[in-house]
Design a protein around this motif. Structure first.
Motif, PDB file in Angstrom:
ATOM      1  N   GLU A 143       0.831  -1.205   0.000  1.00  0.00           N
ATOM      2  CA  GLU A 143       0.000   0.000   0.000  1.00  0.00           C
ATOM      3  C   GLU A 143       0.866   1.256   0.000  1.00  0.00           C
ATOM      4  N   LEU A 144       1.916   1.262   0.813  1.00  0.00           N
ATOM      5  CA  LEU A 144       2.805   2.418   0.858  1.00  0.00           C
ATOM      6  C   LEU A 144       3.532   2.609  -0.471  1.00  0.00           C
ATOM      7  N   SER A 145       3.913   1.512  -1.088  1.00  0.00           N
ATOM      8  CA  SER A 145       4.582   1.589  -2.387  1.00  0.00           C
ATOM      9  C   SER A 145       3.641   2.176  -3.432  1.00  0.00           C
ATOM     10  N   ALA A 146       2.392   1.748  -3.442  1.00  0.00           N
ATOM     11  CA  ALA A 146       1.410   2.271  -4.393  1.00  0.00           C
ATOM     12  C   ALA A 146       1.160   3.755  -4.141  1.00  0.00           C
ATOM     13  N   LEU A 147       1.091   4.139  -2.880  1.00  0.00           N
ATOM     14  CA  LEU A 147       0.884   5.548  -2.537  1.00  0.00           C
ATOM     15  C   LEU A 147       2.091   6.383  -2.968  1.00  0.00           C
ATOM     16  N   PHE A 148       3.292   5.868  -2.736  1.00  0.00           N
ATOM     17  CA  PHE A 148       4.503   6.568  -3.164  1.00  0.00           C
ATOM     18  C   PHE A 148       4.505   6.751  -4.685  1.00  0.00           C
ATOM     19  N   ASP A 149       4.151   5.694  -5.429  1.00  0.00           N
ATOM     20  CA  ASP A 149       4.074   5.793  -6.893  1.00  0.00           C
ATOM     21  C   ASP A 149       3.077   6.869  -7.314  1.00  0.00           C
ATOM     22  N   ALA A 150       1.950   6.942  -6.628  1.00  0.00           N
ATOM     23  CA  ALA A 150       0.924   7.938  -6.953  1.00  0.00           C
ATOM     24  C   ALA A 150       1.439   9.353  -6.709  1.00  0.00           C
ATOM     25  N   VAL A 151       2.096   9.564  -5.584  1.00  0.00           N
ATOM     26  CA  VAL A 151       2.634  10.889  -5.272  1.00  0.00           C
ATOM     27  C   VAL A 151       3.724  11.258  -6.280  1.00  0.00           C
ATOM     28  N   GLU A 152       4.556  10.311  -6.643  1.00  0.00           N
ATOM     29  CA  GLU A 152       5.600  10.566  -7.641  1.00  0.00           C
ATOM     30  C   GLU A 152       4.973  10.943  -8.985  1.00  0.00           C
ATOM     31  N   HIS A 153       3.887  10.279  -9.353  1.00  0.00           N
ATOM     32  CA  HIS A 153       3.198  10.603 -10.604  1.00  0.00           C
ATOM     33  C   HIS A 153       2.598  12.010 -10.547  1.00  0.00           C
ATOM     34  N   ILE A 154       2.029  12.362  -9.415  1.00  0.00           N
ATOM     35  CA  ILE A 154       1.486  13.714  -9.243  1.00  0.00           C
ATOM     36  C   ILE A 154       2.611  14.743  -9.390  1.00  0.00           C
TER      37      ILE A 154
END
Length: 90
Positions: free
Chosen positions: A20-31
């Motif tokens: 979950e943290l990895s997916a959230l990190f990927d999302a923030v990086e994409h933003i």
């Protein structure tokens, strides 16, 4: 045996949290990437957008008019975000 089962359950829970943290990190990086490309904007025309993360997900807020976009941290919402080329707050 019960202790081993408890340890296994804890390991599975830790792995799930890590995913979950990895997916959230990927999302923030994409933003961040979209922001660098000026691909995040508000319907008022502003590109001054702030980003917050809280228990409900990722919150984008227009600094000029206050318009908000909430992005849930559920896997489907994050997958959709990762395929977005622009984000429009409306």
């Amino acid at each position: 045996m019960k202790h081993q089962e408890e340890m296994l359950e804890q390991m599975e829970e830790d792995f799930s949290i890590e995913e979950e943290l990895s997916a959230l990190f990927d999302a923030v990086e994409h933003i961040n990437e979209l922001a660098r490309e000026d691909a995040i904007y508000c319907s008022c025309g502003s590109r001054k957008i702030s980003v917050e993360i809280d228990n409900s997900g990722i919150i984008l807020t227009c600094r000029d008019c206050g318009q908000r976009m909430a992005i849930s941290t559920d896997p489907d919402a994050l997958d959709e975000l990762l395929t977005s080329e622009t984000l429009l707050l409306e």
